[in-house]
Motif scaffolding. Structure first.
Motif, PDB file in Angstrom:
ATOM      1  N   VAL A 193       5.530   3.216   6.853  1.00 33.40           N
ATOM      2  CA  VAL A 193       5.745   2.428   5.429  1.00 33.40           C
ATOM      3  C   VAL A 193       4.062   2.139   4.966  1.00 33.40           C
ATOM      4  CG1 VAL A 193       6.383   0.082   4.736  1.00 33.40           C
ATOM      5  CG2 VAL A 193       7.710   1.405   6.721  1.00 33.40           C
ATOM      6  N   GLU A 194       3.908   2.124   4.023  1.00 34.24           N
ATOM      7  CA  GLU A 194       2.663   2.096   3.457  1.00 34.24           C
ATOM      8  C   GLU A 194       2.539   0.981   1.971  1.00 34.24           C
ATOM      9  OE1 GLU A 194       0.545   5.328   2.149  1.00 34.24           O
ATOM     10  OE2 GLU A 194       0.531   6.344   4.015  1.00 34.24           O
ATOM     11  N   THR A 195       2.002  -0.042   2.259  1.00 30.42           N
ATOM     12  CA  THR A 195       2.446  -1.234   1.280  1.00 30.42           C
ATOM     13  C   THR A 195       0.840  -1.441   0.678  1.00 30.42           C
ATOM     14  OG1 THR A 195       4.054  -2.227   2.632  1.00 30.42           O
ATOM     15  CG2 THR A 195       2.824  -3.717   0.910  1.00 30.42           C
ATOM     16  N   THR A 196       1.026  -1.560  -0.648  1.00 32.60           N
ATOM     17  CA  THR A 196      -0.165  -1.725  -1.443  1.00 32.60           C
ATOM     18  C   THR A 196       0.381  -3.172  -2.304  1.00 32.60           C
ATOM     19  OG1 THR A 196      -0.641   0.490  -1.703  1.00 32.60           O
ATOM     20  CG2 THR A 196      -1.616  -1.014  -3.232  1.00 32.60           C
ATOM     21  N   PRO A 197      -0.429  -4.335  -1.937  1.00 29.64           N
ATOM     22  CA  PRO A 197      -0.200  -5.549  -2.437  1.00 29.64           C
ATOM     23  C   PRO A 197      -0.090  -5.433  -3.944  1.00 29.64           C
ATOM     24  CG  PRO A 197      -1.886  -5.966  -0.760  1.00 29.64           C
ATOM     25  CD  PRO A 197      -1.565  -4.310  -0.937  1.00 29.64           C
ATOM     26  N   LYS A 248       1.593  -3.678  -6.051  1.00 27.37           N
ATOM     27  CA  LYS A 248       2.150  -2.127  -6.494  1.00 27.37           C
ATOM     28  C   LYS A 248       3.367  -1.972  -5.891  1.00 27.37           C
ATOM     29  CE  LYS A 248      -2.133  -0.259  -7.955  1.00 27.37           C
ATOM     30  NZ  LYS A 248      -2.723   1.138  -8.338  1.00 27.37           N
ATOM     31  N   GLY A 249       3.501  -2.224  -4.537  1.00 24.52           N
ATOM     32  CA  GLY A 249       5.072  -1.558  -4.018  1.00 24.52           C
ATOM     33  C   GLY A 249       4.770  -1.144  -2.632  1.00 24.52           C
ATOM     34  N   SER A 250       5.765  -0.504  -2.114  1.00 24.69           N
ATOM     35  CA  SER A 250       5.740  -0.025  -0.758  1.00 24.69           C
ATOM     36  C   SER A 250       6.066   1.408  -0.894  1.00 24.69           C
ATOM     37  CB  SER A 250       6.449  -0.796   0.185  1.00 24.69           C
ATOM     38  OG  SER A 250       6.006  -1.976   0.304  1.00 24.69           O
ATOM     39  N   PHE A 310       7.952   4.358   1.657  1.00 23.22           N
ATOM     40  CA  PHE A 310       8.665   4.676   3.029  1.00 23.22           C
ATOM     41  C   PHE A 310       8.661   5.959   2.999  1.00 23.22           C
ATOM     42  CE2 PHE A 310      10.216   0.485   1.579  1.00 23.22           C
ATOM     43  CZ  PHE A 310      10.111  -0.206   2.886  1.00 23.22           C
TER      44      PHE A 310
END
Length: 160
Positions: free
Chosen positions: A15-19, A21-23, A25
């Motif tokens: 999981v990579e999340t960019t505040p 912008k979204g995530s 999976f």
């Protein structure tokens, strides 16, 4: 729950999340496995799994409605003439077949006579090893909850 399920299949989840912008999976599953909904059927006291995605309908089989055309046999279902695909070479011959599983492959339909329908379930399909080799009409095997190893039919290659 998702993570545990994926890990139980020897897969991973990232999981990579960019505040703002979204995530993203990313699910990675081994290519040697597939989870498929199948119908478990029995012919000549042997179980087979037929992918639900290939099944069009289940009908009663009346042997007096069977006709010979050339080297094959056909029956009439809903005003359609359908080839009967006996699996005697695979599981042996059965005289009790009273149910037809109508399957579709390559935009064609045919029907497989079976003795009984045991039910539907989601299974993990493992391909046959290169040691065993490929078998026409079989996409792999699955192990049911009672430990029975069951072949999974590949209706697309049964008639080739």
């Amino acid at each position: 729950v998702v993570k545990r399920s994926i890990e139980s299949l020897k897969g991973t989840i990232k999981v990579e999340t960019t505040p703002g912008k979204g995530s993203v999976f990313e699910l990675l599953l081994p290519p040697t496995m597939a989870i498929v909904d199948v119908m478990i059927v029995r012919i000549h006291n042997k179980r087979l799994a037929i992918p639900i995605s290939s099944i069009v309908e289940v009908a009663n089989f009346k042997k007096d409605g069977m006709h010979r055309i050339g080297n094959g046999e056909v029956t009439m279902i809903r005003d359609e003439v359908l080839q009967i695909l006996w699996l005697n070479d695979m599981v042996g011959s059965s005289d009790r077949c009273e149910i037809l599983i109508v399957v579709q492959y390559h935009k064609r339909k045919c029907c497989i006579p079976v003795d009984a329908v045991e039910g539907q379930q989601e299974v993990v399909v493992k391909p046959l090893s290169t040691f065993i080799g490929t078998t026409k009409g079989i996409s792999g095997v699955t192990i049911l909850g009672d430990g029975d190893v069951v072949p999974v039919l590949d209706v697309n290659t049964m008639q080739e």
